[in-house]
Design an enzyme around this catalytic site. Structure first.
Site, PDB file in Angstrom:
ATOM      1  N   TRP A 232       0.837  -1.211   0.000  1.00 50.37           N
ATOM      2  CA  TRP A 232       0.000   0.000   0.000  1.00 50.37           C
ATOM      3  C   TRP A 232       0.866   1.252   0.000  1.00 50.37           C
ATOM      4  O   TRP A 232       0.595   2.210  -0.723  1.00 50.37           O
ATOM      5  CB  TRP A 232      -0.985  -0.014   1.172  1.00 50.37           C
ATOM      6  CG  TRP A 232      -2.067  -1.027   0.976  1.00 50.37           C
ATOM      7  CD1 TRP A 232      -2.310  -2.127   1.755  1.00 50.37           C
ATOM      8  CD2 TRP A 232      -3.050  -1.060  -0.077  1.00 50.37           C
ATOM      9  NE1 TRP A 232      -3.371  -2.834   1.241  1.00 50.37           N
ATOM     10  CE2 TRP A 232      -3.848  -2.214   0.130  1.00 50.37           C
ATOM     11  CE3 TRP A 232      -3.330  -0.241  -1.173  1.00 50.37           C
ATOM     12  CZ2 TRP A 232      -4.902  -2.554  -0.719  1.00 50.37           C
ATOM     13  CZ3 TRP A 232      -4.378  -0.576  -2.023  1.00 50.37           C
ATOM     14  CH2 TRP A 232      -5.149  -1.723  -1.791  1.00 50.37           C
TER      15      TRP A 232
ATOM     16  N   ASP B 258      -1.406   6.389   6.556  1.00 49.00           N
ATOM     17  CA  ASP B 258      -2.542   5.652   5.973  1.00 49.00           C
ATOM     18  C   ASP B 258      -2.995   4.608   7.000  1.00 49.00           C
ATOM     19  O   ASP B 258      -2.444   3.516   7.075  1.00 49.00           O
ATOM     20  CB  ASP B 258      -2.101   4.977   4.662  1.00 49.00           C
ATOM     21  CG  ASP B 258      -3.193   4.073   4.079  1.00 49.00           C
ATOM     22  OD1 ASP B 258      -4.280   3.969   4.683  1.00 49.00           O
ATOM     23  OD2 ASP B 258      -2.942   3.479   3.009  1.00 49.00           O
TER      24      ASP B 258
ATOM     25  N   LYS C  48     -12.552  -1.384   6.595  1.00 47.19           N
ATOM     26  CA  LYS C  48     -11.830  -2.377   7.389  1.00 47.19           C
ATOM     27  C   LYS C  48     -12.224  -2.292   8.858  1.00 47.19           C
ATOM     28  O   LYS C  48     -12.715  -3.257   9.411  1.00 47.19           O
ATOM     29  CB  LYS C  48     -10.324  -2.213   7.212  1.00 47.19           C
ATOM     30  CG  LYS C  48      -9.864  -2.860   5.913  1.00 47.19           C
ATOM     31  CD  LYS C  48      -9.045  -2.009   5.035  1.00 47.19           C
ATOM     32  CE  LYS C  48      -8.837  -2.663   3.682  1.00 47.19           C
ATOM     33  NZ  LYS C  48      -7.991  -1.861   2.819  1.00 47.19           N
TER      34      LYS C  48
HETATM   35  C1  LIG Z   1      -7.418  -1.385   1.805  1.00 49.97           C
HETATM   36  C2  LIG Z   1      -6.307  -0.413   1.880  1.00 49.97           C
HETATM   37  C3  LIG Z   1      -6.146   0.605   0.920  1.00 49.97           C
HETATM   38  C4  LIG Z   1      -7.062   0.744  -0.273  1.00 49.97           C
HETATM   39  O1  LIG Z   1      -8.303   1.185   0.122  1.00 49.97           O
HETATM   40  P1  LIG Z   1      -9.430   1.573  -0.959  1.00 49.97           P
HETATM   41  O2  LIG Z   1     -10.524   2.062  -0.059  1.00 49.97           O
HETATM   42  O3  LIG Z   1      -9.782   0.309  -1.686  1.00 49.97           O
HETATM   43  O4  LIG Z   1      -8.882   2.610  -1.832  1.00 49.97           O
HETATM   44  C5  LIG Z   1      -5.112   1.496   1.090  1.00 49.97           C
HETATM   45  N1  LIG Z   1      -4.278   1.403   2.128  1.00 49.97           N
HETATM   46  C6  LIG Z   1      -4.381   0.432   3.064  1.00 49.97           C
HETATM   47  C7  LIG Z   1      -3.399   0.377   4.192  1.00 49.97           C
HETATM   48  C8  LIG Z   1      -5.404  -0.501   2.963  1.00 49.97           C
HETATM   49  O5  LIG Z   1      -5.519  -1.460   3.884  1.00 49.97           O
END
Ligand SMILES: *Cc1c(COP(=O)(O)O)cnc(C)c1O
Length: 360
Positions: free
Chosen positions: A102, A172, A196
């Site tokens: 990511w 993030d 999540k």
């Molecule tokens: C799932 C995830 C993403 C992507 O998220 P989207 O909502 O599909 O854009 C980005 N960074 C992390 C750490 C993630 O777990």
């Protein structure tokens, strides 16, 4: 009805009391004769829901008053671009510390807007560790330094916030927000997709220090501009009302259950149980450095990958879903977000032990 234990990395399991409360209000919210999904976002009842969600998130995370909380769309992926567009503020470069796929994607997206300084990466170890802070090559003139506090695919988590001096730290938090307390004041910006550890997909939360916003790249549409969104309470256009409402329900549920300290205690215990078992035998392995093992996403491989399909089939029959690992890593991954009860982890461990008896 019988609910399974859902270990999916995202969209992921949600707290059952929240789902029940939402189901009860689906057709008639608060005696209004219509559901929240059917209501204008400008109507007072929704405005109230939205404001309460923000207030509850501020209380949960202890967000200082000089931070804006934005409820946006586009997922964490859209933020990979919105962050440089909003935070460069005339600077030419940003630092990225890459500890998984990511972070790598975030750094790649930023390259369209600035020069990206790869301050540190653990790619050589296949993202099983976090490079020592002493080895990071930070640029003191960077607009910000981006990290991924929890790499969802690799199961690598920063268990402490790194000190990057005066450069604003950007995190993030998609797969770790609300899993434990975090000192928001150590960050310039925190962002997370909702699917999540917050609620259904469709909502992206951005928490940003207010002095960092307002100077954007030329030609940026207002809808992507944090300062414009902040000035309009994230309602420049129709927000994802249902996801926002459900996120609010999750925040209330967490507050009622002791907040993030209480979540941290349970999450740490759940993860520790799994790691203790993984380390105590050699049928299954977790490759991640012990100093940075995720509390949320726990990848593991079987010594004999030919048994993977059987493992997953048996797991499904035992009511354990979503365990297939990400294709980048292979094997299995147990995502044990806030809403995964400890009983789910116990059931997984029972199944794993039984599988060894049958196939070991
Ligand atoms: C799932 C995830 C993403 C992507 O998220 P989207 O909502 O599909 O854009 C980005 N960074 C992390 C750490 C993630 O777990």
């Amino acid at each position: 009805m019988s609910r399974i234990f859902n270990f999916s990395a995202g969209p992921a399991t949600l707290p059952q009391p929240v789902l029940e409360a939402v189901a009860a209000e689906m057709l008639d919210f608060d005696g209004l004769g219509m559901g929240i999904m059917e209501m204008s976002h400008r109507d007072k009842p929704f405005m109230q829901v939205a404001a309460e969600a923000e207030a509850d998130l501020r209380a949960l995370m202890n967000i200082p008053a000089n931070y804006k909380v934005l409820f946006l769309q586009g997922g964490a992926t859209a933020q990979f671009s919105f962050i440089p567009m909003n935070l460069l503020a005339g600077k030419a470069s940003a630092d990225y510390v890459v500890t998984g796929d990511w972070g790598k994607k975030a750094a790649k997206a930023a390259k369209s807007f600035c020069s990206v300084n790869l301050a540190a990466t653990s790619e050589a170890s296949k993202f099983t560790t976090i490079p020592d802070r002493a080895e990071w090559k930070l640029n003191p003139d960077a607009a910000y330094c981006h990290i991924t506090p929890n790499e969802t695919i690799h199961g690598v988590e920063f268990l402490d916030t790194p000190d990057v001096g005066n450069v604003p730290l950007v995190g993030d938090f998609s797969s770790t927000i609300l899993s434990r307390p975090v000192d928001v004041s150590k960050y310039g910006l925190i962002y997370a997709g909702s699917q999540k550890n917050i609620g259904p997909a469709g909502l992206t939360i951005v928490i940003v220090r207010d002095d960092l916003i307002g100077t954007v790249v030329d030609g940026l549409p207002p809808i992507f501009n944090y300062a414009e969104q902040a000035a309009n309470e994230s309602m420049l256009n129709t927000p994802p009302t249902f996801a926002w409402y459900m996120a609010g329900k999750v925040f209330k549920c967490l507050l009622a259950n002791g907040g993030l300290e209480a979540m941290a205690a349970v999450n740490q215990r759940k993860a520790a149980k799994l790691y203790a078992y993984l380390d105590g035998q050699d049928f299954y392995t977790n490759p991640v450095d012990k100093a940075c093992r995720s509390w949320m996403n726990i990848p593991f491989t079987l010594a004999n990958a030919e048994l993977d399909a059987d493992f997953l089939k048996g797991a499904k029959a035992a009511g354990l879903n979503g365990l297939k690992g990400h294709r980048a890593v292979g094997g299995m991954r147990a995502s044990v977000y806030n809403a995964m009860p400890e009983a789910g982890v116990d059931a997984l461990l029972d199944y794993m032990k039984q599988f060894v008896v049958q196939h070991g």
